[in-house]
Design a protein around this motif. Structure first.
Motif, PDB file in Angstrom:
ATOM      1  N   ALA A  12      -3.558   0.748  -6.782  1.00  0.00           N
ATOM      2  CA  ALA A  12      -3.744   0.384  -5.653  1.00  0.00           C
ATOM      3  C   ALA A  12      -3.042  -1.078  -5.355  1.00  0.00           C
ATOM      4  O   ALA A  12      -2.550  -1.657  -4.476  1.00  0.00           O
ATOM      5  CB  ALA A  12      -5.078   0.312  -5.135  1.00  0.00           C
ATOM      6  N   GLY A  13      -3.768  -1.951  -6.391  1.00  0.00           N
ATOM      7  CA  GLY A  13      -3.308  -3.346  -6.319  1.00  0.00           C
ATOM      8  C   GLY A  13      -1.708  -3.436  -6.532  1.00  0.00           C
ATOM      9  O   GLY A  13      -1.104  -4.275  -5.932  1.00  0.00           O
ATOM     10  N   GLY A  14      -0.998  -2.674  -7.487  1.00  0.00           N
ATOM     11  CA  GLY A  14       0.341  -2.716  -7.606  1.00  0.00           C
ATOM     12  C   GLY A  14       1.004  -2.499  -6.640  1.00  0.00           C
ATOM     13  O   GLY A  14       1.986  -2.967  -6.079  1.00  0.00           O
ATOM     14  N   MET A  15       0.469  -1.332  -5.905  1.00  0.00           N
ATOM     15  CA  MET A  15       1.455  -0.824  -4.532  1.00  0.00           C
ATOM     16  C   MET A  15       1.296  -1.786  -3.502  1.00  0.00           C
ATOM     17  O   MET A  15       2.081  -1.888  -2.893  1.00  0.00           O
ATOM     18  CB  MET A  15       0.728   0.772  -4.111  1.00  0.00           C
ATOM     19  CG  MET A  15       1.168   1.913  -5.011  1.00  0.00           C
ATOM     20  SD  MET A  15       3.014   1.978  -5.351  1.00  0.00           S
ATOM     21  CE  MET A  15       3.390   2.486  -3.699  1.00  0.00           C
ATOM     22  N   GLY A  16       0.103  -2.435  -3.557  1.00  0.00           N
ATOM     23  CA  GLY A  16       0.223  -3.707  -2.514  1.00  0.00           C
ATOM     24  C   GLY A  16       1.062  -4.593  -3.012  1.00  0.00           C
ATOM     25  O   GLY A  16       1.971  -4.999  -1.809  1.00  0.00           O
ATOM     26  N   GLY A  17       1.333  -4.974  -4.099  1.00  0.00           N
ATOM     27  CA  GLY A  17       2.267  -5.823  -4.673  1.00  0.00           C
ATOM     28  C   GLY A  17       3.652  -5.359  -4.354  1.00  0.00           C
ATOM     29  O   GLY A  17       4.624  -6.041  -4.197  1.00  0.00           O
ATOM     30  N   PHE A  18       3.810  -4.085  -4.147  1.00  0.00           N
ATOM     31  CA  PHE A  18       5.101  -3.328  -3.950  1.00  0.00           C
ATOM     32  C   PHE A  18       5.403  -3.621  -2.539  1.00  0.00           C
ATOM     33  O   PHE A  18       6.780  -3.804  -1.985  1.00  0.00           O
ATOM     34  CB  PHE A  18       5.184  -2.291  -4.484  1.00  0.00           C
ATOM     35  CG  PHE A  18       6.453  -1.371  -3.919  1.00  0.00           C
ATOM     36  CD1 PHE A  18       7.621  -1.765  -4.231  1.00  0.00           C
ATOM     37  CD2 PHE A  18       6.365  -0.110  -3.143  1.00  0.00           C
ATOM     38  CE1 PHE A  18       8.740  -0.706  -3.867  1.00  0.00           C
ATOM     39  CE2 PHE A  18       7.165   0.570  -2.682  1.00  0.00           C
ATOM     40  CZ  PHE A  18       8.487   0.315  -2.708  1.00  0.00           C
ATOM     41  N   ILE A  19       4.409  -2.996  -1.523  1.00  0.00           N
ATOM     42  CA  ILE A  19       4.866  -2.729  -0.120  1.00  0.00           C
ATOM     43  C   ILE A  19       4.852  -4.400   0.603  1.00  0.00           C
ATOM     44  O   ILE A  19       5.588  -4.391   1.518  1.00  0.00           O
ATOM     45  CB  ILE A  19       3.553  -1.986   0.437  1.00  0.00           C
ATOM     46  CG1 ILE A  19       3.850  -0.746  -0.038  1.00  0.00           C
ATOM     47  CG2 ILE A  19       3.655  -1.907   1.733  1.00  0.00           C
ATOM     48  CD1 ILE A  19       2.592   0.270   0.208  1.00  0.00           C
ATOM     49  N   LEU A  20       3.994  -5.148   0.103  1.00  0.00           N
ATOM     50  CA  LEU A  20       3.891  -6.386   0.847  1.00  0.00           C
ATOM     51  C   LEU A  20       5.055  -7.252   0.943  1.00  0.00           C
ATOM     52  O   LEU A  20       5.619  -7.732   1.931  1.00  0.00           O
ATOM     53  CB  LEU A  20       2.591  -7.123   0.209  1.00  0.00           C
ATOM     54  CG  LEU A  20       1.276  -6.753   0.515  1.00  0.00           C
ATOM     55  CD1 LEU A  20       0.243  -7.419  -0.167  1.00  0.00           C
ATOM     56  CD2 LEU A  20       1.110  -7.043   2.088  1.00  0.00           C
ATOM     57  N   PRO A  21       5.792  -7.491  -0.250  1.00  0.00           N
ATOM     58  CA  PRO A  21       7.131  -8.171  -0.176  1.00  0.00           C
ATOM     59  C   PRO A  21       8.228  -7.674   0.718  1.00  0.00           C
ATOM     60  O   PRO A  21       8.900  -8.393   1.531  1.00  0.00           O
ATOM     61  CB  PRO A  21       7.700  -8.350  -1.494  1.00  0.00           C
ATOM     62  CG  PRO A  21       6.509  -7.843  -2.414  1.00  0.00           C
ATOM     63  CD  PRO A  21       5.503  -7.035  -1.601  1.00  0.00           C
ATOM     64  N   ILE A  22       8.179  -6.408   1.026  1.00  0.00           N
ATOM     65  CA  ILE A  22       9.065  -5.609   1.779  1.00  0.00           C
ATOM     66  C   ILE A  22       8.723  -5.739   3.164  1.00  0.00           C
ATOM     67  O   ILE A  22       9.337  -5.853   4.096  1.00  0.00           O
ATOM     68  CB  ILE A  22       9.114  -3.990   1.520  1.00  0.00           C
ATOM     69  CG1 ILE A  22       9.549  -3.760  -0.156  1.00  0.00           C
ATOM     70  CG2 ILE A  22       9.949  -3.405   2.596  1.00  0.00           C
ATOM     71  CD1 ILE A  22       9.385  -2.361  -0.415  1.00  0.00           C
ATOM     72  N   LEU A  23       7.465  -5.613   3.637  1.00  0.00           N
ATOM     73  CA  LEU A  23       6.850  -6.008   4.984  1.00  0.00           C
ATOM     74  C   LEU A  23       6.917  -7.443   5.221  1.00  0.00           C
ATOM     75  O   LEU A  23       7.291  -7.681   6.343  1.00  0.00           O
ATOM     76  CB  LEU A  23       5.454  -5.504   5.073  1.00  0.00           C
ATOM     77  CG  LEU A  23       4.971  -4.188   4.858  1.00  0.00           C
ATOM     78  CD1 LEU A  23       3.332  -4.001   4.683  1.00  0.00           C
ATOM     79  CD2 LEU A  23       5.559  -3.499   5.727  1.00  0.00           C
ATOM     80  N   PHE A  24       6.978  -8.453   4.133  1.00  0.00           N
ATOM     81  CA  PHE A  24       7.396  -9.796   4.485  1.00  0.00           C
ATOM     82  C   PHE A  24       8.724  -9.883   5.115  1.00  0.00           C
ATOM     83  O   PHE A  24       8.919 -10.709   6.081  1.00  0.00           O
ATOM     84  CB  PHE A  24       7.006 -10.565   3.315  1.00  0.00           C
ATOM     85  CG  PHE A  24       5.483 -10.709   2.782  1.00  0.00           C
ATOM     86  CD1 PHE A  24       4.566 -10.409   3.519  1.00  0.00           C
ATOM     87  CD2 PHE A  24       5.581 -11.225   1.509  1.00  0.00           C
ATOM     88  CE1 PHE A  24       3.358 -10.531   3.033  1.00  0.00           C
ATOM     89  CE2 PHE A  24       4.005 -11.333   0.955  1.00  0.00           C
ATOM     90  CZ  PHE A  24       3.059 -11.024   1.666  1.00  0.00           C
ATOM     91  N   GLY A  25       9.623  -9.181   4.373  1.00  0.00           N
ATOM     92  CA  GLY A  25      11.164  -9.183   4.656  1.00  0.00           C
ATOM     93  C   GLY A  25      11.122  -8.559   6.123  1.00  0.00           C
ATOM     94  O   GLY A  25      12.104  -9.157   6.889  1.00  0.00           O
TER      95      GLY A  25
END
Length: 422
Positions: free
Chosen positions: A360-373
Motif C-alpha cells: 500500500a505504501g509503495g503503491m502510494g509512492g507509485f501513484i502520487l508522482p503521476i498525480l503530481f504531474g
C-alpha cells in the motif's frame, strides 16, 4: 550465557548488513529522482510522463512486496534478500545503454525489485530481537530509507562529471559489493521460519482484519508520500527556484535524509510510547507542514489611499526547506510507528502483513508522482502536489480519531476524558 552472547552478536550483524543492503537498494530505487532530470530534457517529457518515469521502479517494487514477505517467512530472509540483490545488478548496468522512453520504463520495472527489499528485511531483522526491542530493530533497518538522500549526494556529482550514463554503472558495482558483504555478514535461524505446512492462503487470512486496511492508509502517507516527494523534489527545486541540479539535490536531501535516518528514533519512541501515540502526533505535524507548503507563490494587489500596492506571498527557498525537513522527520517517525503496530498485532505473521502494508505504501509512492504531474500539467501550480497530500492526511486524521483516539490514551492522556472534551 555464551550462547546468548553469540546470538546477540549474530543479531546485530544481521541488522547491520541488512540495513546496508536496504540503504543501497533504496538508493538504486530512487535513481530516477536525479538522472530523470536530464532524461526529461533529452526525451522531451511533460510533467505527467516524468512522473510515470520516476514511478515505474516504485510500481514493481510495490507489487512484489507481498510475495517477498511471504517467501521470507517460509524460506528465510538471508536467501530471499541475496537473490533480490543479485537479480537487480544486471538491470542497473543495462540502464546506461537505454535510449528510448520505453526502454527506461521497462528496465525501471526490473530495477524496482530493489524496493521490495523492505518486505524481506523487516521480518528478517525483527525476529532476531525480543518483542520489546523489535520497534528499535525495525526502525534501524528502516533508516535505510536514507538511501534516497545518498542518491542525491552521489548521483549529481557523477552526472555533472561524467554524464548520466555513469550513474547506473557505478550503482551496479556498489550493489554487487553489497551483495557480497550481505552474504558473509548475515545468518539464518530455522526457528524463524513459518512451518512448511502453512499455506500462503493461511498466512493471508489475517488480511481480512479491517485494522490492516487502516495501517495501509497510514503507510501510504508516511512512506508513499516520502517516496513520492523524494522523487519529485529535485526537479521541484530546479523549476520553482531556478537552482543548479547539484544545489537542488543537496536541498532535497534535507527532506530525504531525516526521513530515513530518524526512523530508528521513531522505532525507539514507538517502543516507549506505543505505536498509536506516535502516529497520532505524526499526522498532526504533517498536516501543519503540508498546509503551509500548499500555498503557491502569489502576487496580489490592494487598492490603498495612495494607489494600488502589490504584495508577494510565498515561501522562499529557506522556509520551504525548513518545512520539508520537519515533514521528513515526521514521516520518519510515522514509518517506524506503523510497523510497530504490525509487530504488536501480528507477531506470528509479520512477513505477510508487512508485505501488504508495504504494498500500500509503495503503491502510494507509485501513484502520487503521476498525480503530481497531472495536477501540474492541468493547473500549472507546482505546490498542487502538497495540496493533494494535505487532503490525504485529513482523511487519516479523521479515520484515526474515530477508530483509535476516542478509545485509547494519547501520550498519557485519559482517552475517556479526551473523548468527552472533544
Amino acid at each position: 550465557m555464551a550462547a546468548e552472547l553469540s546470538n546477540s552478536k549474530k543479531a546485530w550483524s544481521v541488522l547491520i548488513v541488512s540495513t546496508l543492503a536496504f540503504t543501497v537498494c533504496f538508493m538504486v530505487w530512487m535513481m530516477f529522482a536525479v538522472i530523470g532530470i536530464p532524461l526529461k530534457k533529452t526525451l522531451g517529457l511533460n510533467a505527467t510522463e516524468f512522473g510515470l518515469l520516476t514511478s515505474m521502479p516504485v510500481l514493481s517494487g510495490s507489487l512484489v512486496r507481498v510475495p517477498l514477505g511471504i517467501w521470507t517467512d517460509k524460506y528465510g530472509g538471508r536467501i530471499v534478500m541475496a537473490a533480490l540483490l543479485a537479480i537487480t545488478v544486471p538491470a542497473i548496468w543495462l540502464m546506461s545503454y537505454a535510449t528510448a522512453y520505453w526502454h527506461f520504463l521497462a528496465i525501471g520495472l526490473v530495477l524496482g525489485l530493489a524496493g521490495g527489499s523492505f518486505s524481506v528485511g523487516t521480518p528478517y531483522v525483527a525476529r532476531w530481537f525480543p518483542k520489546n526491542r523489535q520497534g528499535m530493530a525495525m526502525g534501524v533497518f528502516g533508516a535505510g530509507n536514507s538511501g534516497a538522500a545518498f542518491n542525491k549526494f552521489v548521483a549529481p556529482v557523477l552526472l555533472v562529471a561524467f554524464g548520466w550514463t555513469m550513474v547506473p554503472k557505478v550503482y551496479a558495482a556498489i550493489m554487487l559489493g553489497t551483495l557480497i558483504l550481505f552474504w558473509f555478514g548475515s545468518a539464518s535461524d530455522p526457528s524463524h521460519l513459518v512451518p512448511s505446512n502453512v499455506k500462503f492462503t493461511d498466512q493471508l487470512k489475517a488480511l481480512k482484519d479491517p485494522r490492516v486496511l487502516k495501517y495501509c492508509q497510514y503507510y501510504s502517507i508516511v512512506f508513499g508520500g516520502y517516496v513520492a516527494l523524494s522523487l519529485w523534489m529535485v526537479q521541484y527545486y530546479v523549476g520553482e527556484y531556478g537552482l543548479d541540479i547539484r544545489i537542488a539535490a543537496l536541498l532535497a536531501a534535507c527532506f530525504s535524509l531525516p526521513g530515513g535516518v530518524l526512523r530508528a528514533i521513531g522505532g525507539i519512541m514507538s517502543d516507549k510510547f506505543g505505536a498509536h501515540s506516535v502516529t497520532w502526533w505524526v499526522m498532526w505535524v504533517s498536516w501543519i507542514c503540508l498546509f503551509l507548503l500548499s500555498y503557491p507563490q502569489t502576487d496580489f494587489t490592494v487598492v490603498t489611499v495612495n494607489g494600488p500596492t502589490t504584495f508577494h506571498l510565498g515561501l522562499n527557498v529557506y522556509m520551504f526547506t525548513a518545512l520539508m525537513f520537519t515533514l521528513g522527520m515526521a514521516m520518519a517517525f510515522g514509518k517506524a510507528s506503523v510497523f510497530k503496530y504490525i509487530s504488536d498485532d501480528y507477531p506470528g505473521n509479520i512477513g505477510a502483513i508487512s508485505g501488504i502494508v508495504g504494498l500500500a505504501g509503495g503503491m502510494g509512492g507509485f501513484i502520487l508522482p503521476i498525480l503530481f504531474g497531472i495536477l501540474m500539467d492541468v493547473t500549472g501550480i507546482r505546490s498542487s502536489a502538497f495540496m493533494l497530500l494535505y487532503g490525504v492526511v485529513w482523511v487519516s486524521l479523521i479515520w484515526m480519531y474515530w477508530t483509535e483516539v476516542r478509545r485509547a490514551e494519547v501520550m498519557g492522556s485519559n482517552a475517556k476524558a479526551f473523548s468527552l472534551q472533544s
